[in-house]
Write an enzyme that holds these catalytic residues in place. Structure first.
Site, PDB file in Angstrom:
ATOM      1  N   GLY A   2     -15.053 -16.989   3.949  1.00 53.05           N
ATOM      2  CA  GLY A   2     -14.445 -16.275   5.072  1.00 53.05           C
ATOM      3  C   GLY A   2     -14.604 -14.770   4.903  1.00 53.05           C
TER       4      GLY A   2
ATOM      5  N   LYS B 226      -9.403  -5.779  10.270  1.00 53.13           N
ATOM      6  CA  LYS B 226     -10.540  -5.202   9.528  1.00 53.13           C
ATOM      7  C   LYS B 226     -11.854  -5.314  10.296  1.00 53.13           C
ATOM      8  CE  LYS B 226      -8.744  -6.014   4.862  1.00 53.13           C
ATOM      9  NZ  LYS B 226      -9.063  -6.511   3.526  1.00 53.13           N
TER      10      LYS B 226
ATOM     11  N   SER C 257       0.811  -1.225   0.000  1.00 55.27           N
ATOM     12  CA  SER C 257       0.000   0.000   0.000  1.00 55.27           C
ATOM     13  C   SER C 257       0.844   1.274   0.000  1.00 55.27           C
ATOM     14  CB  SER C 257      -0.973  -0.008   1.186  1.00 55.27           C
ATOM     15  OG  SER C 257      -1.909  -1.033   0.996  1.00 55.27           O
TER      16      SER C 257
ATOM     17  N   GLY D  94      -5.057 -11.282  -8.442  1.00 50.53           N
ATOM     18  CA  GLY D  94      -5.696 -10.217  -7.657  1.00 50.53           C
ATOM     19  C   GLY D  94      -4.895  -8.933  -7.516  1.00 50.53           C
TER      20      GLY D  94
ATOM     21  N   GLY E 227     -14.972 -20.176  -1.173  1.00 49.26           N
ATOM     22  CA  GLY E 227     -14.614 -19.637   0.136  1.00 49.26           C
ATOM     23  C   GLY E 227     -15.779 -18.895   0.753  1.00 49.26           C
TER      24      GLY E 227
ATOM     25  N   ASP F 236     -12.878  -3.157  -0.836  1.00 45.71           N
ATOM     26  CA  ASP F 236     -12.412  -4.405  -1.460  1.00 45.71           C
ATOM     27  C   ASP F 236     -13.339  -4.878  -2.584  1.00 45.71           C
ATOM     28  OD1 ASP F 236     -10.105  -4.716   0.052  1.00 45.71           O
ATOM     29  OD2 ASP F 236     -11.169  -5.761   1.662  1.00 45.71           O
TER      30      ASP F 236
HETATM   31  P1  ATR Z   1      -9.975 -14.590   4.892  1.00 47.98           P
HETATM   32  O1  ATR Z   1     -10.048 -13.321   5.686  1.00 47.98           O
HETATM   33  O2  ATR Z   1      -8.756 -14.729   4.032  1.00 47.98           O
HETATM   34  O3  ATR Z   1     -11.239 -14.863   4.146  1.00 47.98           O
HETATM   35  P2  ATR Z   1     -10.848 -16.604   6.734  1.00 47.98           P
HETATM   36  O4  ATR Z   1     -11.981 -15.765   7.198  1.00 47.98           O
HETATM   37  O5  ATR Z   1     -10.054 -17.399   7.744  1.00 47.98           O
HETATM   38  O6  ATR Z   1      -9.757 -15.744   5.984  1.00 47.98           O
HETATM   39  O7  ATR Z   1     -11.394 -17.590   5.601  1.00 47.98           O
HETATM   40  C1  ATR Z   1     -10.569 -18.483   4.905  1.00 47.98           C
HETATM   41  C2  ATR Z   1     -11.377 -19.182   3.809  1.00 47.98           C
HETATM   42  O8  ATR Z   1     -10.517 -20.048   3.084  1.00 47.98           O
HETATM   43  C3  ATR Z   1     -12.498 -20.057   4.354  1.00 47.98           C
HETATM   44  O9  ATR Z   1     -13.518 -20.117   3.391  1.00 47.98           O
HETATM   45  C4  ATR Z   1     -11.789 -21.405   4.496  1.00 47.98           C
HETATM   46  O10 ATR Z   1     -12.664 -22.517   4.486  1.00 47.98           O
HETATM   47  P3  ATR Z   1     -13.436 -22.932   5.862  1.00 47.98           P
HETATM   48  O11 ATR Z   1     -14.517 -21.936   6.044  1.00 47.98           O
HETATM   49  O12 ATR Z   1     -13.943 -24.298   5.595  1.00 47.98           O
HETATM   50  O13 ATR Z   1     -12.384 -22.881   6.929  1.00 47.98           O
HETATM   51  C5  ATR Z   1     -10.983 -21.403   3.226  1.00 47.98           C
HETATM   52  N1  ATR Z   1      -9.798 -22.285   3.277  1.00 47.98           N
HETATM   53  C6  ATR Z   1      -8.669 -22.098   3.983  1.00 47.98           C
HETATM   54  N2  ATR Z   1      -7.766 -23.079   3.740  1.00 47.98           N
HETATM   55  C7  ATR Z   1      -8.373 -23.926   2.847  1.00 47.98           C
HETATM   56  C8  ATR Z   1      -7.967 -25.138   2.192  1.00 47.98           C
HETATM   57  N3  ATR Z   1      -6.767 -25.679   2.408  1.00 47.98           N
HETATM   58  N4  ATR Z   1      -8.837 -25.714   1.337  1.00 47.98           N
HETATM   59  C9  ATR Z   1     -10.057 -25.163   1.103  1.00 47.98           C
HETATM   60  N5  ATR Z   1     -10.501 -24.038   1.688  1.00 47.98           N
HETATM   61  C10 ATR Z   1      -9.664 -23.415   2.550  1.00 47.98           C
END
Ligand code: ATR
Length: 274
Positions: A131, A67, A18, A240, A129, A104
């Site tokens: 998260g 965040k 940044s 990204g 995902g 974002d």
């Molecule tokens: P971020 O802020 O990067 O979104 P997060 O809130 O911890 O971080 O979310 C991580 C995401 O990546 C989640 O969707 C996680 O799946 P889960 O909800 O089942 O935990 C996904 N993720 C992380 N490692 C993974 C892996 N090895 N394979 C598949 N999904 C993964």
């Protein structure tokens, strides 16, 4: 008069691009500003923010892992920050109230539609995902009126919770990686799996010759997810970096009322090997 002060706050922060991106924006648009990186102690994000603004700071970007705390801290949240549950841009209004926005999602949408000419309206989109990163982009993505958005996640309940949160308007559903099938126009990887060089167990039928893959991550090399999509025959794969630059440009615009030419900055970053 000294320059207006801005910074990005995170922990760790030394890797952040940044400061480089905002200094390129400032030089390009002749803004008299200084942008630094601040590592906040894990237990004192709020103190770091109030210290920065009481020293006369004008605006902050917020990154991992603060965040969500920034979202809690603000007095006012934009419409896009509210449902995102996370704030990445802070500033104070004329009365001194701390305001929070999330740039974002608009960063992702602008990168796709403006930088890469990828349409979203009436398209079938798969988001991998559920998260914080995915929650942050869903509002602006749905506002583009895709035909359908499917959220697939390792933990199905988390995908379902996002479907419940963003329901209304666009067709939205949750799936596990093992149940999602058939080609999509666009697949966006918002999992953090690439950070560990991992790939979610995806069915090859998700990709055909008109599928575009987008990884919200970026790196020196093509990400594991984009490599997989290319191998399955996707017509384009995008990383990204553009999203990073576009979310920064939106914050810059909120603070300075000036929109930098992001394409120039993106090509400068690519030339430097990012
Ligand atoms: P971020 O802020 O990067 O979104 P997060 O809130 O911890 O971080 O979310 C991580 C995401 O990546 C989640 O969707 C996680 O799946 P889960 O909800 O089942 O935990 C996904 N993720 C992380 N490692 C993974 C892996 N090895 N394979 C598949 N999904 C993964």
């Amino acid at each position: 008069m000294s320059s207006d002060l801005y910074a990005v706050v995170g922990n760790p922060i030394s890797h952040s691009k940044s400061p480089l991106i905002h200094s390129l924006f400032a030089a390009q648009t002749h803004q008299d500003m200084e942008y630094t990186a601040i590592q906040a102690p894990l237990d004192d994000f709020a103190g770091t923010v109030s210290g920065f603004f009481s020293r006369g700071g004008k605006g902050l970007n917020v990154t991992v892992p603060f965040k969500e705390q920034a979202w809690e801290l603000v007095t006012w949240r934009s419409d896009r920050a509210g449902p995102a549950g996370a704030v990445n841009t802070l500033y104070r209004d004329a009365e001194g109230h701390l305001c929070g926005d999330n740039t974002d999602g608009v960063g992702l949408v602008r990168d796709l539609t403006l930088n890469h000419g990828v349409p979203l309206r009436n398209q079938r989109v798969l988001v991998l995902g559920a998260g914080g990163a995915v929650r942050g982009i869903l509002g602006p993505l749905l506002a583009e009126q895709p035909a359908e958005v499917v959220i697939a996640n390792r933990t199905l309940t988390k995908a379902q919770a996002l479907v419940d949160l963003f329901a209304g308007g666009v067709r939205l559903s949750a799936e596990g990686f093992d149940s999602v099938r058939e080609p999509f126009d666009l697949i966006i990887n918002g999992t953090s799996a690439s950070l560990q060089g991992d790939l979610p167990p995806l069915d090859p039928s998700l990709v055909d010759e008109s599928t575009i893959s987008y990884d919200m991550m970026y790196g020196f090399e093509t990400t594991v997810f984009n490599r997989w999509a290319e191998h399955q025959g996707a017509c384009r794969s995008i990383d990204g970096l553009g999203m990073l630059v576009e979310q920064a440009a939106e914050a810059f615009w909120l603070w300075r009322g000036v929109r930098p030419d992001t394409s120039k900055v993106l090509s400068q970053l690519r030339q430097e090997g990012f």
